[in-house]
Design an enzyme around this catalytic site. Structure first.
Site, short mmCIF file in Angstrom:
data_model
loop_
_atom_site.label_atom_id
_atom_site.label_comp_id
_atom_site.label_asym_id
_atom_site.label_seq_id
_atom_site.Cartn_x
_atom_site.Cartn_y
_atom_site.Cartn_z
N SER A 204 2.09 -3.95 -2.54
CA SER A 204 2.59 -2.82 -1.75
C SER A 204 3.84 -3.22 -0.96
O SER A 204 4.82 -2.47 -0.89
CB SER A 204 1.51 -2.36 -0.76
OG SER A 204 0.42 -1.82 -1.44
N ASP B 37 -8.64 -0.30 -2.65
CA ASP B 37 -8.38 -1.00 -3.91
C ASP B 37 -9.42 -2.07 -4.21
O ASP B 37 -9.41 -2.65 -5.31
CB ASP B 37 -6.99 -1.66 -3.87
CG ASP B 37 -5.88 -0.63 -3.98
OD1 ASP B 37 -6.15 0.50 -4.43
OD2 ASP B 37 -4.74 -0.95 -3.61
C1 S3P Z 1 -0.75 1.93 -2.23
C2 S3P Z 1 -1.59 2.88 -1.73
C3 S3P Z 1 -2.93 3.15 -2.26
C4 S3P Z 1 -3.40 2.03 -3.17
C5 S3P Z 1 -2.35 1.56 -4.12
C6 S3P Z 1 -1.14 1.05 -3.36
C7 S3P Z 1 0.58 1.75 -1.62
O1 S3P Z 1 -2.88 4.34 -3.03
O2 S3P Z 1 -4.54 2.43 -3.88
O3 S3P Z 1 -2.83 0.52 -4.94
O4 S3P Z 1 1.23 0.71 -1.88
O5 S3P Z 1 0.99 2.63 -0.86
P1 S3P Z 1 -3.12 5.79 -2.36
O6 S3P Z 1 -2.00 6.06 -1.45
O7 S3P Z 1 -3.15 6.74 -3.51
O8 S3P Z 1 -4.44 5.70 -1.65
#
Ligand code: S3P
Length: 433
Positions: free
Chosen positions: A23, A315
């Site tokens: 992220s 996650d």
């Molecule tokens: C992420 C947000 C999450 C996560 C994804 C990465 C991000 O998704 O599941 O692996 O980097 O902002 P969501 O925003 O759909 O919950």
């Protein structure tokens, strides 16, 4: 199609440097590209998802050197310096890339088309398209899914918005669009989600950052290039933490893991289940909390996963499910229907996989019950989902015999060195031809 086979082992030990946070890596590339001046990144994740974001900005005229051993040099073009992409922007398997870029591109004075692989083309985009449309963007999707055709912006207006789902991707898309809108964009979350965008926005500008809601962005914010060092990814570390927890006789050290409070609920949940995780040397790197972890094996017991932890461990549920299947008694997860719209339907994938290995599970629309037991041998489907594949690879370390996992190629989207690193600390995982 890559199939992997994971066999029982005798203990996980040593030191593992987990790959950089996915992220944070995406956001570093995005902010570096939009900043004035150069951004130098160390320890960027060289996984396919982040490489898709890098390629997208090259496609829009940004000069980027690397990545080379995690080093990346971005010659930022400034907020208004992106060029119309020379071709469709293909974001592969990466939901973060497509949603954040949808927000960013909604405010540009050129049209663009965002697409991705078969899994990405099934993922819901209404959650970003609807609020971006309220800001004045014109985006056409295919029944709410990619490809996204984003029209040249005729101007966006800042707004106040209550997110209907707890999603850092939606929040971040709107914060990026807010950089191109008149006035302020003010967001309220139903539950706190990862705040890397807010922290990085503040690090690249003079915008204020404070933990919690409401969250703001504004059209008059400008960005300047920074040096960023990306911490280890707690979501990747979680696979190794659970391996060391469930495999008797383990003692594993994981230095340099990010423990942003909006990401670290996995440590709390595993701690409640009984895991023995020591946190030391807490520090701040590039405005993100980091620490060293030591994990030793421990007996586990089932729990009710607290509802307030769900968004901050979203996650990690595939691997938490493996810990639950090695625990005594029942573990209950609810309020996690978002798992159904990840890289795969992770509720169905986990329930089906654990069922194939003889674990008693019950599927619910928003979660599952898992009764701990003895993990059997057999084949499971990963549905092309990196986290499902790695979770069952970890299960193999305590199963009665080998576990075969199909369609495991997407492990390289987030954890490109999973196989060698896992084997170096005592797992027995190999590719099968
Ligand atoms: C992420 C947000 C999450 C996560 C994804 C990465 C991000 O998704 O599941 O692996 O980097 O902002 P969501 O925003 O759909 O919950």
């Amino acid at each position: 199609m890559v199939e992997i086979i994971s066999s029982p082992t005798r203990g996980i030990s040593g030191t593992a440097i987990v790959p950089a946070d996915k992220s944070i890596s995406h956001r570093t590339v995005i902010f570096g590209a939009l900043a004035d001046g150069v951004t130098e990144v160390s320890n960027l994740l060289e996984g396919e998802d982040v490489l898709a974001t890098v390629a997208a900005f090259r496609n829009m005229g940004v000069a980027i050197e690397g990545p080379d051993a995690g080093e990346l040099r971005i010659s930022g073009v400034g907020k208004f310096g992106l060029q119309a992409p020379a071709r469709d922007v293909d974001l592969g398997n990466s939901g973060t890339s497509i949603r954040l870029l949808a927000g960013l591109l909604a405010g540009q004075r050129f049209a663009s088309r965002l697409t991705g692989d078969a899994s990405l083309r099934r993922r819901p985009m209404g959650r970003v398209v609807d609020p971006l449309s309220q800001m004045g963007a014109v985006i056409k999707s295919t029944d709410g899914c990619p490809p996204l055709d984003i029209q040249q912006s005729k101007g966006l207006a800042g707004f106040e918005y209550r997110l209907p789902v707890a999603s850092a991707q939606v929040k971040s898309a709107l914060l990026l669009a807010g950089l191109y809108a008149t006035g302020n964009t003010t967001l309220h979350e139903p539950a706190p989600t990862r705040d890397h965008t807010e922290r990085m926005l503040a690090g690249f500008s003079n915008a204020q950052w404070h933990a919690g809601s409401p969250i703001r962005s504004a059209g008059d914010i400008t960005l300047s290039g920074q040096r960023v060092s990306v911490p280890g990814d707690i979501s990747s570390a979680a696979f190794l933490i659970v391996a060391a927890t469930i495999c008797p006789g383990s003692d594993l050290r994981l230095p340099g893991v990010g423990i942003n409070p909006t990401r670290s609920a996995v440590l709390d949940i595993l701690g409640m289940i009984g895991a023995r995780i020591d946190v030391s040397a807490k520090r701040l790197e590039s405005n993100e909390p980091v620490c060293d972890l030591r994990v030793r094996s421990a007996p586990l017991r089932g729990i009710d996963i607290p509802a307030e932890s769900v968004a901050n461990a979203i996650d990690e549920f595939p691997i938490i499910a493996i810990a639950a299947s090695a625990a005594s008694g029942l573990t209950r997860l609810r309020g996690a229907s978002e798992l159904r719209v990840k890289e795969s339907d992770r509720i169905a994938a986990v329930v089906q996989g654990l069922g194939a290995l003889g674990i008693d599970t019950v599927e619910y629309p928003d979660g599952m019950d898992i009764t701990g037991g003895s993990l059997g041998t057999g084949s499971v489907e990963s549905f092309g989902d990196h986290r499902i594949a790695m979770a069952f690879a970890v299960a193999g370390c305590i199963s009665e015999g080998p576990i075969e996992i199909g369609e495991a190629e997407n492990i390289k989207t987030s954890f490109p060195n999973f196989l060698p690193l896992a084997n170096s600390i005592g797992l027995s995982v190999k590719e099968q031809s």
